[in-house]
Design a protein around this motif. Structure first.
Motif, PDB file in Angstrom:
ATOM      1  N   GLU A  26     -16.633  10.112 -45.460  1.00 16.42           N
ATOM      2  CA  GLU A  26     -17.232   8.839 -45.092  1.00 16.42           C
ATOM      3  C   GLU A  26     -16.360   7.676 -45.567  1.00 16.42           C
ATOM      4  O   GLU A  26     -16.243   6.654 -44.882  1.00 16.42           O
ATOM      5  N   THR A  27     -15.744   7.834 -46.746  1.00 19.62           N
ATOM      6  CA  THR A  27     -14.847   6.793 -47.258  1.00 19.62           C
ATOM      7  C   THR A  27     -13.639   6.627 -46.338  1.00 19.62           C
ATOM      8  O   THR A  27     -13.224   5.502 -46.031  1.00 19.62           O
ATOM      9  N   LEU A  28     -13.078   7.738 -45.878  1.00 25.85           N
ATOM     10  CA  LEU A  28     -11.943   7.660 -44.957  1.00 25.85           C
ATOM     11  C   LEU A  28     -12.319   6.935 -43.670  1.00 25.85           C
ATOM     12  O   LEU A  28     -11.551   6.116 -43.156  1.00 25.85           O
ATOM     13  N   VAL A  29     -13.500   7.232 -43.149  1.00 27.09           N
ATOM     14  CA  VAL A  29     -13.953   6.566 -41.925  1.00 27.09           C
ATOM     15  C   VAL A  29     -14.145   5.075 -42.171  1.00 27.09           C
ATOM     16  O   VAL A  29     -13.719   4.231 -41.366  1.00 27.09           O
ATOM     17  N   VAL A  84      -5.434   2.611 -30.689  1.00 29.57           N
ATOM     18  CA  VAL A  84      -5.838   3.714 -29.801  1.00 29.57           C
ATOM     19  C   VAL A  84      -7.227   4.227 -30.174  1.00 29.57           C
ATOM     20  O   VAL A  84      -7.906   4.836 -29.339  1.00 29.57           O
ATOM     21  N   LEU A  85      -7.666   3.976 -31.407  1.00 27.99           N
ATOM     22  CA  LEU A  85      -8.990   4.432 -31.831  1.00 27.99           C
ATOM     23  C   LEU A  85     -10.101   3.711 -31.081  1.00 27.99           C
ATOM     24  O   LEU A  85     -11.228   4.209 -31.010  1.00 27.99           O
ATOM     25  N   ASP A  86      -9.814   2.533 -30.526  1.00 25.61           N
ATOM     26  CA  ASP A  86     -10.832   1.819 -29.759  1.00 25.61           C
ATOM     27  C   ASP A  86     -11.271   2.603 -28.520  1.00 25.61           C
ATOM     28  O   ASP A  86     -12.337   2.347 -27.960  1.00 25.61           O
ATOM     29  N   GLU A  87     -10.452   3.550 -28.110  1.00 29.64           N
ATOM     30  CA  GLU A  87     -10.763   4.342 -26.924  1.00 29.64           C
ATOM     31  C   GLU A  87     -11.559   5.602 -27.257  1.00 29.64           C
ATOM     32  O   GLU A  87     -11.905   6.376 -26.365  1.00 29.64           O
ATOM     33  N   LEU A  88     -11.837   5.822 -28.574  1.00 26.11           N
ATOM     34  CA  LEU A  88     -12.507   7.045 -29.019  1.00 26.11           C
ATOM     35  C   LEU A  88     -13.794   6.721 -29.767  1.00 26.11           C
ATOM     36  O   LEU A  88     -13.907   5.672 -30.415  1.00 26.11           O
ATOM     37  N   GLU A  89     -14.746   7.635 -29.702  1.00 26.24           N
ATOM     38  CA  GLU A  89     -15.912   7.551 -30.571  1.00 26.24           C
ATOM     39  C   GLU A  89     -15.486   7.898 -32.000  1.00 26.24           C
ATOM     40  O   GLU A  89     -14.562   8.689 -32.211  1.00 26.24           O
ATOM     41  N   ASP A 146     -16.724   9.814 -34.159  1.00 27.05           N
ATOM     42  CA  ASP A 146     -16.770  11.247 -34.454  1.00 27.05           C
ATOM     43  C   ASP A 146     -15.537  11.978 -33.935  1.00 27.05           C
ATOM     44  O   ASP A 146     -15.262  13.107 -34.358  1.00 27.05           O
ATOM     45  N   ASP A 147     -14.800  11.349 -33.025  1.00 25.07           N
ATOM     46  CA  ASP A 147     -13.612  11.970 -32.439  1.00 25.07           C
ATOM     47  C   ASP A 147     -12.315  11.453 -33.049  1.00 25.07           C
ATOM     48  O   ASP A 147     -11.233  11.827 -32.597  1.00 25.07           O
ATOM     49  N   TRP A 148     -12.428  10.587 -34.055  1.00 26.21           N
ATOM     50  CA  TRP A 148     -11.200  10.102 -34.688  1.00 26.21           C
ATOM     51  C   TRP A 148     -10.480  11.283 -35.345  1.00 26.21           C
ATOM     52  O   TRP A 148     -11.071  12.008 -36.154  1.00 26.21           O
ATOM     53  N   ASP A 178      -5.528  13.269 -38.677  1.00 23.49           N
ATOM     54  CA  ASP A 178      -4.230  12.729 -39.058  1.00 23.49           C
ATOM     55  C   ASP A 178      -4.225  11.202 -39.043  1.00 23.49           C
ATOM     56  O   ASP A 178      -3.416  10.578 -39.740  1.00 23.49           O
ATOM     57  N   VAL A 179      -5.136  10.593 -38.269  1.00 22.49           N
ATOM     58  CA  VAL A 179      -5.277   9.140 -38.295  1.00 22.49           C
ATOM     59  C   VAL A 179      -6.127   8.716 -39.492  1.00 22.49           C
ATOM     60  O   VAL A 179      -5.812   7.743 -40.189  1.00 22.49           O
ATOM     61  N   LEU A 180      -7.200   9.461 -39.759  1.00 24.05           N
ATOM     62  CA  LEU A 180      -8.051   9.144 -40.909  1.00 24.05           C
ATOM     63  C   LEU A 180      -7.283   9.227 -42.220  1.00 24.05           C
ATOM     64  O   LEU A 180      -7.589   8.505 -43.176  1.00 24.05           O
ATOM     65  N   THR A 181      -6.309  10.113 -42.297  1.00 26.23           N
ATOM     66  CA  THR A 181      -5.545  10.293 -43.543  1.00 26.23           C
ATOM     67  C   THR A 181      -4.140   9.711 -43.450  1.00 26.23           C
ATOM     68  O   THR A 181      -3.262  10.057 -44.237  1.00 26.23           O
ATOM     69  N   ALA A 182      -3.910   8.821 -42.489  1.00 23.58           N
ATOM     70  CA  ALA A 182      -2.573   8.254 -42.290  1.00 23.58           C
ATOM     71  C   ALA A 182      -2.175   7.367 -43.465  1.00 23.58           C
ATOM     72  O   ALA A 182      -2.984   7.018 -44.322  1.00 23.58           O
ATOM     73  N   GLY A 183      -0.897   6.993 -43.473  1.00 24.17           N
ATOM     74  CA  GLY A 183      -0.382   6.099 -44.501  1.00 24.17           C
ATOM     75  C   GLY A 183       0.433   6.840 -45.539  1.00 24.17           C
ATOM     76  O   GLY A 183       0.737   8.029 -45.406  1.00 24.17           O
ATOM     77  N   VAL A 184       0.791   6.132 -46.573  1.00 27.51           N
ATOM     78  CA  VAL A 184       1.520   6.697 -47.705  1.00 27.51           C
ATOM     79  C   VAL A 184       0.553   6.804 -48.878  1.00 27.51           C
ATOM     80  O   VAL A 184      -0.066   5.819 -49.284  1.00 27.51           O
TER      81      VAL A 184
END
Length: 406
Positions: A4-7, A253-258, A260-262, A265-271
């Motif tokens: 939930e924190t990642l979201v 690109v996340l604006d095109e997804l719900e 729950d579908d994120w 690799d995007v939720l955990t992106a970054g350094v």
């Protein structure tokens, strides 16, 4: 809760990307230039930071099998990591109890026993002394009191953390400040260890500043990563450990997804940085017509050299997919590319900084309001250097905060 924190943090970053904004620190930070080269300051950093703080020494997937081992040297301390037949990870000073010889050469392997190359005393993979050459002639000696000297060690989130000082207080969970739960989302324990390489660099803080710095990305790396990368950064902290993300246009690109579908690799992106010396970055390894592939991590462990002007970084590569012959060439190409980026761009620049700072032409380095991560990093180094006792050290982590930029 960590998912939930990642979201929640991804929502925040996406909001800034839409608005073209970025959260800022309250003021400009200032670091004395002498902190990068003064030998007395450097010695305090070795004693009060590197020799008291849990360090990243290896990975579960690197030493996953019983009787696997790894010998390395960190800040002048020879270390032997050994997974016993019972599956437990142990750490020792890599030093024979007889006359101090280093027992195992640097590297990795598998062994039931470790035999000293000087007089052939031998130890099992749990550190017990099990063989003394010409024992009857040597004299009466209790083997139980003369095993390898243990060092504190722990595994969390597929990472092997260890300390350099025998008998030192070692509370890995207090040190991680809840960050270990976040790191679990990378699933390092189930990755494949696919290689490592080393690169020499400048003062460890000059080098580490770069891992926290997105400000330079489209400038210094315009020929490699490209000039269209965002130079804006958002810093989230679990005590001294920080995740750096960017409100880059690619996240839209996340604006095109719900939600729950994120994708993960995007939720955990970054350094993702682990204080005081580790950086985690993910890269995609795939090609048309080549089956498989996916995310590969470069986990950089940065260690001070023999003096304030030098450091050495080990780049470890963990694949979150099953390697095969067709993917090996892609993996090697990605490793070569990242070595070039760090050696010929980041550390080339860092070594020039190291020479210039010693002229005394500037008395301080500046960290802007857009460089909150660097400000936090140097603040933690300063506080640990000032912490004279083990209790002072423990109090810093006990009072550490989890802080998200908004």
């Amino acid at each position: 809760m960590s998912h939930e924190t990642l979201v929640e943090l991804t929502r925040r970053t996406l909001k800034h990307a839409r608005a073209g904004t970025v959260p800022l620190a309250g003021e400009i930070g200032r670091v004395p230039a002498t902190n990068y080269y003064d030998p007395d300051r450097w010695q305090l950093e070795m004693e009060r930071v590197f020799k008291r703080t849990p360090l990243v020494l290896g990975f579960t997937c690197e030493l996953g099998e019983p009787r696997s081992y790894k010998a390395l040297e960190v800040a002048g301390v020879p270390i032997l990591l050994s997974r016993g037949a019972d599956g437990q990870m142990r750490s020792f000073v890599n030093m024979c109890s007889h006359r101090g010889s280093i027992v195992v050469r640097e590297g990795t392997g598998s062994a039931r026993r470790f035999t000293c190359p000087y007089h052939a005393w031998s130890y099992d993979n749990e550190g017990r002394l099990v063989g003394i050459l010409d024992r009857d002639e040597f004299g009466d000696l209790d083997p139980d009191c003369n095993g390898l000297t243990p060092l504190p060690v722990a595994e969390r989130a597929g990472i092997i953390f260890g300390a350099l000082t025998p008998g030192m207080p070692f509370d890995i969970d207090a040190y991680l400040c809840g960050y270990g739960e976040m790191l679990e989302h990378h699933d390092f324990a189930n990755c494949a260890y696919v290689g490592s390489q080393s690169v020499d660099g400048p003062n460890w803080k000059v080098a580490y500043d770069g891992y926290l710095d997105f400000y330079h990305l489209p400038i210094l790396h315009r020929e490699t990563f490209g000039p269209d990368y965002s130079n804006k950064a958002i810093y989230d902290a679990w005590g001294p450990h920080q995740r750096v993300t960017s409100p880059d246009h690619r996240i839209l690109v996340l604006d095109e997804l719900e939600e729950d579908d994120w994708p993960s690799d995007v939720l955990t992106a970054g350094v993702w940085t682990i204080f005081p010396h580790t950086s985690v970055a993910g890269f995609k390894v795939s090609a048309d017509g080549v089956p498989g592939g996916g995310r590969m991590y470069m986990i950089s462990t940065l260690f001070p050299g023999d003096n304030p002007d030098t450091s050495r970084t080990i780049q470890h590569f963990l694949a979150a997919f099953e390697p095969n012959e067709q993917l090996d060439e892609l993996i090697e190409a990605q490793q070569a590319f990242l070595l070039h980026v760090v050696r010929d761009e980041d550390y080339y620049t860092g070594n020039r900084i190291q020479r210039a700072v010693k002229t005394g032409a500037k008395t301080e380095f500046l960290f802007g309001r857009n460089e909150a991560g660097g400000q936090r990093f140097h603040g933690w180094v300063d506080r640990l250097v000032a912490a004279e006792t083990d209790d002072d050290f423990a109090d810093l982590f006990a009072g550490a905060e989890v802080a998200f930029q908004r």
